[in-house]
Motif scaffolding. Structure first.
Motif, PDB file in Angstrom:
ATOM      1  N   PHE A 154       0.817  -1.216   0.000  1.00  0.00           N
ATOM      2  CA  PHE A 154       0.000   0.000   0.000  1.00  0.00           C
ATOM      3  C   PHE A 154       0.850   1.264   0.000  1.00  0.00           C
ATOM      4  O   PHE A 154       0.355   2.353  -0.096  1.00  0.00           O
ATOM      5  N   SER A 155       2.166   1.049   0.162  1.00  0.00           N
ATOM      6  CA  SER A 155       3.031   2.235   0.228  1.00  0.00           C
ATOM      7  C   SER A 155       4.274   2.031  -0.636  1.00  0.00           C
ATOM      8  O   SER A 155       4.627   0.910  -1.000  1.00  0.00           O
ATOM      9  N   LYS A 156       4.920   3.159  -0.981  1.00  0.00           N
ATOM     10  CA  LYS A 156       6.194   3.096  -1.723  1.00  0.00           C
ATOM     11  C   LYS A 156       7.008   4.347  -1.437  1.00  0.00           C
ATOM     12  O   LYS A 156       6.530   5.289  -0.801  1.00  0.00           O
ATOM     13  N   LYS A 157       8.239   4.316  -1.947  1.00  0.00           N
ATOM     14  CA  LYS A 157       9.160   5.405  -1.636  1.00  0.00           C
ATOM     15  C   LYS A 157       9.116   6.474  -2.734  1.00  0.00           C
ATOM     16  O   LYS A 157       9.168   6.166  -3.924  1.00  0.00           O
ATOM     17  N   CYS A 158       9.036   7.739  -2.307  1.00  0.00           N
ATOM     18  CA  CYS A 158       9.122   8.858  -3.265  1.00  0.00           C
ATOM     19  C   CYS A 158      10.604   9.152  -3.489  1.00  0.00           C
ATOM     20  O   CYS A 158      11.339   9.352  -2.526  1.00  0.00           O
TER      21      CYS A 158
ATOM     22  N   ASP B 269      -1.644   6.304  -2.301  1.00  0.00           N
ATOM     23  CA  ASP B 269      -2.671   7.251  -2.764  1.00  0.00           C
ATOM     24  C   ASP B 269      -2.279   8.722  -2.630  1.00  0.00           C
ATOM     25  O   ASP B 269      -3.060   9.603  -2.947  1.00  0.00           O
ATOM     26  N   VAL B 270      -1.056   9.022  -2.185  1.00  0.00           N
ATOM     27  CA  VAL B 270      -0.593  10.416  -2.248  1.00  0.00           C
ATOM     28  C   VAL B 270       0.341  10.631  -3.450  1.00  0.00           C
ATOM     29  O   VAL B 270       0.917  11.700  -3.600  1.00  0.00           O
ATOM     30  N   PHE B 271       0.437   9.637  -4.325  1.00  0.00           N
ATOM     31  CA  PHE B 271       1.274   9.809  -5.513  1.00  0.00           C
ATOM     32  C   PHE B 271       0.460  10.353  -6.680  1.00  0.00           C
ATOM     33  O   PHE B 271      -0.746  10.116  -6.774  1.00  0.00           O
ATOM     34  N   VAL B 272       1.133  11.116  -7.528  1.00  0.00           N
ATOM     35  CA  VAL B 272       0.442  11.717  -8.679  1.00  0.00           C
ATOM     36  C   VAL B 272       1.225  11.457  -9.961  1.00  0.00           C
ATOM     37  O   VAL B 272       2.444  11.248  -9.926  1.00  0.00           O
ATOM     38  N   ASP B 273       0.520  11.513 -11.089  1.00  0.00           N
ATOM     39  CA  ASP B 273       1.181  11.309 -12.382  1.00  0.00           C
ATOM     40  C   ASP B 273       1.774  12.627 -12.892  1.00  0.00           C
ATOM     41  O   ASP B 273       1.731  13.648 -12.207  1.00  0.00           O
ATOM     42  N   SER B 274       2.278  12.594 -14.123  1.00  0.00           N
ATOM     43  CA  SER B 274       2.978  13.772 -14.649  1.00  0.00           C
ATOM     44  C   SER B 274       2.031  14.958 -14.832  1.00  0.00           C
ATOM     45  O   SER B 274       2.471  16.095 -14.946  1.00  0.00           O
TER      46      SER B 274
ATOM     47  N   LYS C   2       5.211   8.861 -10.187  1.00  0.00           N
ATOM     48  CA  LYS C   2       6.591   8.800  -9.715  1.00  0.00           C
ATOM     49  C   LYS C   2       6.772   9.490  -8.365  1.00  0.00           C
ATOM     50  O   LYS C   2       7.445   8.977  -7.473  1.00  0.00           O
ATOM     51  N   TYR C   3       6.189  10.691  -8.229  1.00  0.00           N
ATOM     52  CA  TYR C   3       6.443  11.503  -7.035  1.00  0.00           C
ATOM     53  C   TYR C   3       5.209  11.645  -6.161  1.00  0.00           C
ATOM     54  O   TYR C   3       4.079  11.561  -6.647  1.00  0.00           O
ATOM     55  N   CYS C   4       5.445  11.957  -4.886  1.00  0.00           N
ATOM     56  CA  CYS C   4       4.332  12.289  -4.007  1.00  0.00           C
ATOM     57  C   CYS C   4       3.815  13.669  -4.402  1.00  0.00           C
ATOM     58  O   CYS C   4       4.509  14.433  -5.073  1.00  0.00           O
TER      59      CYS C   4
END
Ligand SMILES: [Zn+2]
Ligand SMILES: [Zn+2]
Length: 211
Positions: free
Chosen positions: A2-6, A16-21, A30-32
């Protein structure tokens, strides 16, 4: 998972706090969201500074081509950011430019601000940097082709003083002295000399090839 590293802030965050380009929520982005916003701001600022730098180069070239009278020869439409940076608020309504000067978003500036010819082109005003000021879009549309002296009368007391002062500083005479004449044609884009190196412009100038 459910989580990953920015990769920017190095934090392990919920997907769910990550966004696309495009800045849309996307667990595969890729990034938070915070880092994406920061990166976008930095990119905007680099773009803005690059364009402002280009305007400064154009100014140098105009100065070489025309000496002290260069401002009367330089069309304002290629100096939006220079004119934008010149003031802190719209000279006609007082609306602050500050927020935008911090964000330095060229596209936003281009959409929300206009270059106003204080003496309207349609009344024979010069298409020059001297006759130009950056104003909010609303004021530009309201002012339209009014004589500056008529326009001043529609402003608040405070803005009238400010606007008249700017006019006199730039043009060197009070608005009442401007006599309308035939419409001035708008300048057509960039002079090709602006794309040359400074040394080449100096050579042309010395050979009398610049008019
Ligand atoms: Zn981050
Ligand atoms: Zn305004």
């Amino acid at each position: 998972m459910f989580s990953k590293k920015c990769p920017e802030c190095k934090k392990i965050l919920l997907k769910d706090v990550f966004v696309d380009s495009q800045g849309n929520k996307n667990p595969r982005g890729k990034y938070c969201v915070d880092c994406k916003e920061k990166k976008d701001r930095e990119l905007c600022e680099r773009h803005f500074n690059g364009l402002l730098y280009a305007e400064k180069e154009y100014m140098k070239k105009y100065q070489i081509m025309f000496g002290d009278t260069w401002k009367t020869k330089a069309p304002p439409n290629i100096f939006l950011l220079t004119l934008f940076m010149e003031l802190h608020s719209c000279p006609y309504c007082g609306k602050s430019f500050k927020i935008d000067q911090n964000s330095k978003d060229y596209f936003k500036i281009r959409d929300e601000y206009h270059i106003d010819h204080m003496n309207p082109l349609n009344l024979g005003g010069e298409d020059s940097l001297l006759n130009a000021v950056c104003v909010c879009k609303n004021c530009n549309l309201k002012k339209s082709d009014q004589h500056f002296d008529v326009w001043l009368k529609t402003l608040s007391n405070q803005q009238r003083v400010i606007a008249e002062k700017i006019y006199i500083e730039k043009l060197g005479y009070p608005p009442i002295q401007f006599v309308p004449s035939e419409p001035t044609p708008r300048s057509s884009g960039l002079r090709y000399e602006l794309l040359l190196d400074i040394e080449d412009i100096i050579k042309m100038k010395n050979n009398g090839q610049i008019y």
